[in-house]
Design a protein around this motif. Structure first.
Motif, PDB file in Angstrom:
ATOM      1  N   LEU A  58       0.846  -1.186   0.000  1.00 44.73           N
ATOM      2  CA  LEU A  58       0.000   0.000   0.000  1.00 44.73           C
ATOM      3  C   LEU A  58       0.883   1.239   0.000  1.00 44.73           C
ATOM      4  N   VAL A  59       0.585   2.182  -0.884  1.00 48.00           N
ATOM      5  CA  VAL A  59       1.370   3.407  -0.990  1.00 48.00           C
ATOM      6  C   VAL A  59       0.445   4.558  -1.331  1.00 48.00           C
ATOM      7  N   ARG A 102      -1.049  -6.509 -15.225  1.00 44.59           N
ATOM      8  CA  ARG A 102      -1.838  -6.204 -14.034  1.00 44.59           C
ATOM      9  C   ARG A 102      -3.308  -6.413 -14.307  1.00 44.59           C
ATOM     10  N   GLN A 103      -4.026  -6.665 -13.235  1.00 39.21           N
ATOM     11  CA  GLN A 103      -5.463  -6.880 -13.357  1.00 39.21           C
ATOM     12  C   GLN A 103      -6.175  -6.237 -12.182  1.00 39.21           C
ATOM     13  N   ALA A 104      -7.031  -5.288 -12.495  1.00 38.40           N
ATOM     14  CA  ALA A 104      -7.848  -4.621 -11.487  1.00 38.40           C
ATOM     15  C   ALA A 104      -9.189  -5.343 -11.381  1.00 38.40           C
ATOM     16  N   GLN A 158      10.316  -1.003 -11.319  1.00 34.80           N
ATOM     17  CA  GLN A 158      10.358   0.178 -10.464  1.00 34.80           C
ATOM     18  C   GLN A 158       9.200   1.074 -10.862  1.00 34.80           C
ATOM     19  N   MET A 159       8.324   1.351  -9.892  1.00 35.71           N
ATOM     20  CA  MET A 159       7.126   2.132 -10.164  1.00 35.71           C
ATOM     21  C   MET A 159       7.195   3.444  -9.388  1.00 35.71           C
ATOM     22  N   ASN A 160       7.253   4.542 -10.110  1.00 34.17           N
ATOM     23  CA  ASN A 160       7.305   5.871  -9.510  1.00 34.17           C
ATOM     24  C   ASN A 160       6.052   6.656  -9.863  1.00 34.17           C
ATOM     25  N   SER A 161       5.828   7.723  -9.130  1.00 33.09           N
ATOM     26  CA  SER A 161       4.673   8.598  -9.373  1.00 33.09           C
ATOM     27  C   SER A 161       3.381   7.795  -9.495  1.00 33.09           C
ATOM     28  N   LEU A 162       3.184   6.918  -8.553  1.00 32.77           N
ATOM     29  CA  LEU A 162       2.024   6.024  -8.611  1.00 32.77           C
ATOM     30  C   LEU A 162       0.711   6.785  -8.484  1.00 32.77           C
ATOM     31  N   LYS A 163      -0.287   6.283  -9.186  1.00 31.34           N
ATOM     32  CA  LYS A 163      -1.618   6.881  -9.204  1.00 31.34           C
ATOM     33  C   LYS A 163      -2.634   5.855  -8.689  1.00 31.34           C
ATOM     34  N   PRO A 164      -3.769   6.317  -8.187  1.00 33.78           N
ATOM     35  CA  PRO A 164      -4.796   5.371  -7.734  1.00 33.78           C
ATOM     36  C   PRO A 164      -5.200   4.382  -8.828  1.00 33.78           C
ATOM     37  N   GLU A 165      -5.173   4.801 -10.071  1.00 35.06           N
ATOM     38  CA  GLU A 165      -5.550   3.902 -11.168  1.00 35.06           C
ATOM     39  C   GLU A 165      -4.510   2.827 -11.434  1.00 35.06           C
ATOM     40  N   ASP A 166      -3.381   2.880 -10.776  1.00 31.42           N
ATOM     41  CA  ASP A 166      -2.384   1.803 -10.867  1.00 31.42           C
ATOM     42  C   ASP A 166      -2.714   0.648  -9.926  1.00 31.42           C
ATOM     43  N   THR A 167      -3.723   0.832  -9.100  1.00 30.05           N
ATOM     44  CA  THR A 167      -4.121  -0.228  -8.163  1.00 30.05           C
ATOM     45  C   THR A 167      -4.574  -1.472  -8.912  1.00 30.05           C
ATOM     46  N   GLN A 172       2.210 -15.795  -9.059  1.00 30.87           N
ATOM     47  CA  GLN A 172       0.943 -15.853  -8.323  1.00 30.87           C
ATOM     48  C   GLN A 172       0.288 -14.485  -8.172  1.00 30.87           C
ATOM     49  N   GLY A 173       1.043 -13.438  -8.444  1.00 29.63           N
ATOM     50  CA  GLY A 173       0.513 -12.081  -8.358  1.00 29.63           C
ATOM     51  C   GLY A 173       0.822 -11.424  -7.029  1.00 29.63           C
ATOM     52  N   THR A 174       0.977 -10.112  -7.055  1.00 26.28           N
ATOM     53  CA  THR A 174       1.207  -9.327  -5.846  1.00 26.28           C
ATOM     54  C   THR A 174       0.339  -8.076  -5.903  1.00 26.28           C
ATOM     55  N   GLN A 175      -0.319  -7.767  -4.796  1.00 21.54           N
ATOM     56  CA  GLN A 175      -1.263  -6.649  -4.768  1.00 21.54           C
ATOM     57  C   GLN A 175      -0.530  -5.323  -4.620  1.00 21.54           C
ATOM     58  N   VAL A 176      -0.905  -4.377  -5.455  1.00 21.09           N
ATOM     59  CA  VAL A 176      -0.441  -2.995  -5.341  1.00 21.09           C
ATOM     60  C   VAL A 176      -1.675  -2.114  -5.152  1.00 21.09           C
ATOM     61  N   THR A 177      -1.693  -1.365  -4.074  1.00 16.99           N
ATOM     62  CA  THR A 177      -2.802  -0.476  -3.787  1.00 16.99           C
ATOM     63  C   THR A 177      -2.270   0.936  -3.607  1.00 16.99           C
ATOM     64  N   VAL A 178      -2.817   1.868  -4.385  1.00 17.42           N
ATOM     65  CA  VAL A 178      -2.400   3.260  -4.316  1.00 17.42           C
ATOM     66  C   VAL A 178      -3.575   4.083  -3.806  1.00 17.42           C
ATOM     67  N   SER A 179      -3.386   4.701  -2.659  1.00 19.23           N
ATOM     68  CA  SER A 179      -4.455   5.497  -2.062  1.00 19.23           C
ATOM     69  C   SER A 179      -4.357   6.951  -2.503  1.00 19.23           C
ATOM     70  N   SER A 180      -5.489   7.584  -2.613  1.00 21.78           N
ATOM     71  CA  SER A 180      -5.515   8.985  -3.065  1.00 21.78           C
ATOM     72  C   SER A 180      -5.392   9.947  -1.905  1.00 21.78           C
TER      73      SER A 180
END
Length: 121
Positions: free
Chosen positions: A11-12, A36-38, A79-88, A113-121
């Motif tokens: 979570l970021v 990725r899959q939302a 490497q993921m920078n400047s993450l946005k909520p839509e990258d979740t 197996q996948g890893t969850q990325v959650t970007v909060s606004s």
């Protein structure tokens, strides 16, 4: 036995950074990528890299994400920078002996197996 194991999700806050890693075992691959899959959406291409290091990015992450690989260690990173909520999304590492179209999920034989990325606004 071929295995792809991702790590590094979490979570970021928006604008933050995360680094995903994928450790491959069992064989080496010419083409490797991240998808990725939302929730409620189809799996989509994020980035790919060939054995020689040539890269490909989706328009939505170009300039913000960087894909890299270490052929000696058989690892893949994002490497993921400047993450946005839509990258979740759940992010998947993928690998193939070779592909004709690195942006197509159907070209990849092996998946993590996948890893969850959650970007909060």
């Amino acid at each position: 036995q071929v295995q792809l194991v991702e790590s590094g999700g979490g979570l970021v806050q928006a604008g933050g950074s995360l680094r995903l890693s994928c450790a491959a075992s069992g064989r080496t691959f010419v083409d490797m990528g991240w998808f990725r899959q939302a929730p409620g959406k189809e799996r989509e291409f994020v980035a790919a890299i060939g054995w020689s290091g040539n890269t490909d990015y989706s328009d939505s992450v170009q300039g913000r994400f960087t894909i890299s690989r270490d052929n000696a260690k058989n690892t893949l990173s994002l490497q993921m920078n400047s993450l946005k909520p839509e990258d979740t999304a759940v992010y998947y590492c993928a690998a193939a002996p070779i592909t004709w179209n690195r942006r197509s999920p159907s070209q990849y034989s092996y998946w993590g197996q996948g890893t969850q990325v959650t970007v909060s606004s």
